[in-house]
Write a protein that holds these residues in place. Sequence first.
Motif, PDB file in Angstrom:
ATOM      1  N   ALA A  45       0.842  -1.132   0.038  1.00 44.30           N
ATOM      2  CA  ALA A  45      -0.071   0.130   0.121  1.00 44.30           C
ATOM      3  C   ALA A  45       0.965   1.291   0.213  1.00 44.30           C
ATOM      4  N   TRP A  46       2.018   1.450   1.041  1.00 48.02           N
ATOM      5  CA  TRP A  46       2.994   2.296   0.801  1.00 48.02           C
ATOM      6  C   TRP A  46       3.818   2.478  -0.603  1.00 48.02           C
ATOM      7  N   ALA A  47       4.229   1.519  -0.963  1.00 49.45           N
ATOM      8  CA  ALA A  47       4.159   1.766  -2.630  1.00 49.45           C
ATOM      9  C   ALA A  47       3.954   2.270  -3.271  1.00 49.45           C
ATOM     10  N   PHE A  48       2.170   1.529  -3.276  1.00 51.96           N
ATOM     11  CA  PHE A  48       1.683   1.851  -4.306  1.00 51.96           C
ATOM     12  C   PHE A  48       1.437   3.738  -4.269  1.00 51.96           C
ATOM     13  N   ALA A  49       0.664   3.806  -3.430  1.00 52.06           N
ATOM     14  CA  ALA A  49       0.339   5.312  -2.854  1.00 52.06           C
ATOM     15  C   ALA A  49       1.486   6.629  -2.839  1.00 52.06           C
ATOM     16  N   THR A  50       2.523   6.027  -2.845  1.00 55.96           N
ATOM     17  CA  THR A  50       3.505   6.626  -3.267  1.00 55.96           C
ATOM     18  C   THR A  50       4.391   7.403  -4.307  1.00 55.96           C
ATOM     19  N   ALA A  51       3.485   6.158  -5.174  1.00 58.72           N
ATOM     20  CA  ALA A  51       4.289   6.354  -6.654  1.00 58.72           C
ATOM     21  C   ALA A  51       2.839   6.524  -7.207  1.00 58.72           C
ATOM     22  N   GLY A  52       2.136   7.021  -6.366  1.00 57.59           N
ATOM     23  CA  GLY A  52       0.563   7.941  -7.150  1.00 57.59           C
ATOM     24  C   GLY A  52      -0.175   7.026  -7.572  1.00 57.59           C
ATOM     25  N   LEU A  53      -0.818   5.879  -7.574  1.00 53.69           N
ATOM     26  CA  LEU A  53      -0.859   4.337  -8.159  1.00 53.69           C
ATOM     27  C   LEU A  53      -1.928   3.662  -7.832  1.00 53.69           C
ATOM     28  N   ALA A  54      -2.837   4.815  -6.715  1.00 57.63           N
ATOM     29  CA  ALA A  54      -3.654   4.804  -5.807  1.00 57.63           C
ATOM     30  C   ALA A  54      -5.092   4.055  -6.853  1.00 57.63           C
ATOM     31  N   SER A  55      -5.186   2.639  -7.061  1.00 59.63           N
ATOM     32  CA  SER A  55      -6.025   2.138  -7.355  1.00 59.63           C
ATOM     33  C   SER A  55      -7.233   1.239  -6.530  1.00 59.63           C
ATOM     34  N   PRO A  56      -8.251   1.931  -6.671  1.00 65.04           N
ATOM     35  CA  PRO A  56      -9.377   1.667  -5.574  1.00 65.04           C
ATOM     36  C   PRO A  56      -9.699  -0.462  -5.061  1.00 65.04           C
ATOM     37  N   ARG A  57      -9.479  -0.807  -6.655  1.00 65.43           N
ATOM     38  CA  ARG A  57      -9.568  -1.990  -6.204  1.00 65.43           C
ATOM     39  C   ARG A  57      -8.182  -2.272  -5.891  1.00 65.43           C
ATOM     40  N   LEU A  58      -7.602  -2.392  -5.686  1.00 67.43           N
ATOM     41  CA  LEU A  58      -6.091  -3.005  -5.421  1.00 67.43           C
ATOM     42  C   LEU A  58      -6.401  -2.326  -3.640  1.00 67.43           C
ATOM     43  N   PHE A  59      -6.330  -0.881  -3.411  1.00 67.85           N
ATOM     44  CA  PHE A  59      -6.493  -0.636  -2.344  1.00 67.85           C
ATOM     45  C   PHE A  59      -8.190  -1.411  -1.080  1.00 67.85           C
ATOM     46  N   ALA A  60      -8.954  -1.553  -1.966  1.00 78.25           N
ATOM     47  CA  ALA A  60     -10.142  -2.872  -1.776  1.00 78.25           C
ATOM     48  C   ALA A  60      -9.603  -3.801  -1.157  1.00 78.25           C
ATOM     49  N   ALA A  61      -8.775  -4.582  -1.799  1.00 83.78           N
ATOM     50  CA  ALA A  61      -8.501  -6.018  -2.135  1.00 83.78           C
ATOM     51  C   ALA A  61      -7.900  -5.909  -0.240  1.00 83.78           C
ATOM     52  N   TRP A 104      -1.328   5.827   6.593  1.00 89.77           N
ATOM     53  CA  TRP A 104      -0.608   6.594   6.175  1.00 89.77           C
ATOM     54  C   TRP A 104      -1.077   6.829   4.365  1.00 89.77           C
ATOM     55  N   ALA A 105      -0.598   5.334   3.838  1.00 90.79           N
ATOM     56  CA  ALA A 105      -1.104   5.326   3.066  1.00 90.79           C
ATOM     57  C   ALA A 105      -2.414   4.902   2.234  1.00 90.79           C
ATOM     58  N   PHE A 106      -3.051   4.947   3.343  1.00 90.60           N
ATOM     59  CA  PHE A 106      -4.501   4.643   2.548  1.00 90.60           C
ATOM     60  C   PHE A 106      -5.106   6.470   2.725  1.00 90.60           C
ATOM     61  N   THR A 107      -4.156   7.003   3.293  1.00 88.15           N
ATOM     62  CA  THR A 107      -4.347   8.458   3.369  1.00 88.15           C
ATOM     63  C   THR A 107      -4.065   9.001   2.205  1.00 88.15           C
ATOM     64  N   LYS A 108      -2.368   9.105   2.056  1.00 86.39           N
ATOM     65  CA  LYS A 108      -2.045   9.519   1.014  1.00 86.39           C
ATOM     66  C   LYS A 108      -2.294   8.694  -0.636  1.00 86.39           C
ATOM     67  N   ALA A 109      -3.267   8.057  -0.999  1.00 84.68           N
ATOM     68  CA  ALA A 109      -3.800   7.721  -1.787  1.00 84.68           C
ATOM     69  C   ALA A 109      -5.802   7.381  -2.070  1.00 84.68           C
ATOM     70  N   ASP A 110      -5.658   8.844  -1.231  1.00 90.31           N
ATOM     71  CA  ASP A 110      -7.011   9.413  -0.212  1.00 90.31           C
ATOM     72  C   ASP A 110      -7.994   8.140  -0.434  1.00 90.31           C
ATOM     73  N   VAL A 111      -8.245   6.778  -0.244  1.00 92.46           N
ATOM     74  CA  VAL A 111      -9.292   5.768  -0.322  1.00 92.46           C
ATOM     75  C   VAL A 111      -9.422   5.931   1.081  1.00 92.46           C
ATOM     76  N   ARG A 112     -10.303   6.358   1.478  1.00 94.55           N
ATOM     77  CA  ARG A 112     -11.431   5.881   2.886  1.00 94.55           C
ATOM     78  C   ARG A 112     -12.020   4.803   3.105  1.00 94.55           C
TER      79      ARG A 112
END
Length: 121
Positions: free
Chosen positions: A6-22, A46-54
Amino acid sequence: GRANTAWAFATAGLASPRLFAAIADAALASSRLEDFNAQGLANLAWAFTKADVRSARLFEAIAQAALPRLADFNAQDLANTALAFAKAKVVTPFEAIAATALSRIADFNAQDHANTAWAFA
């Protein structure tokens, strides 16, 4: 693990909703958050906040896993967790984080101070 992914994808700006939901579903399954260390819990929040995934359910579960172990959190973990929860508008752990942070304020660097101040503003 899940927190690092989650941290890596959020840091890279790749916030896939499906990935974060999983990731959230996997972390919530069978109380798996109890297996996360302090840094893992902080990074996941931090990653969920950075990715703006609630995910209120995930943040409440992170709070429940973190509260009994706040003594294990270093200054950066405390600051980042406070900031993540503030941005997610979940106030559950604030009093306990504040008490723990105050007891270790000498360990905080400038960034930790800034993040904590922002979280409590």
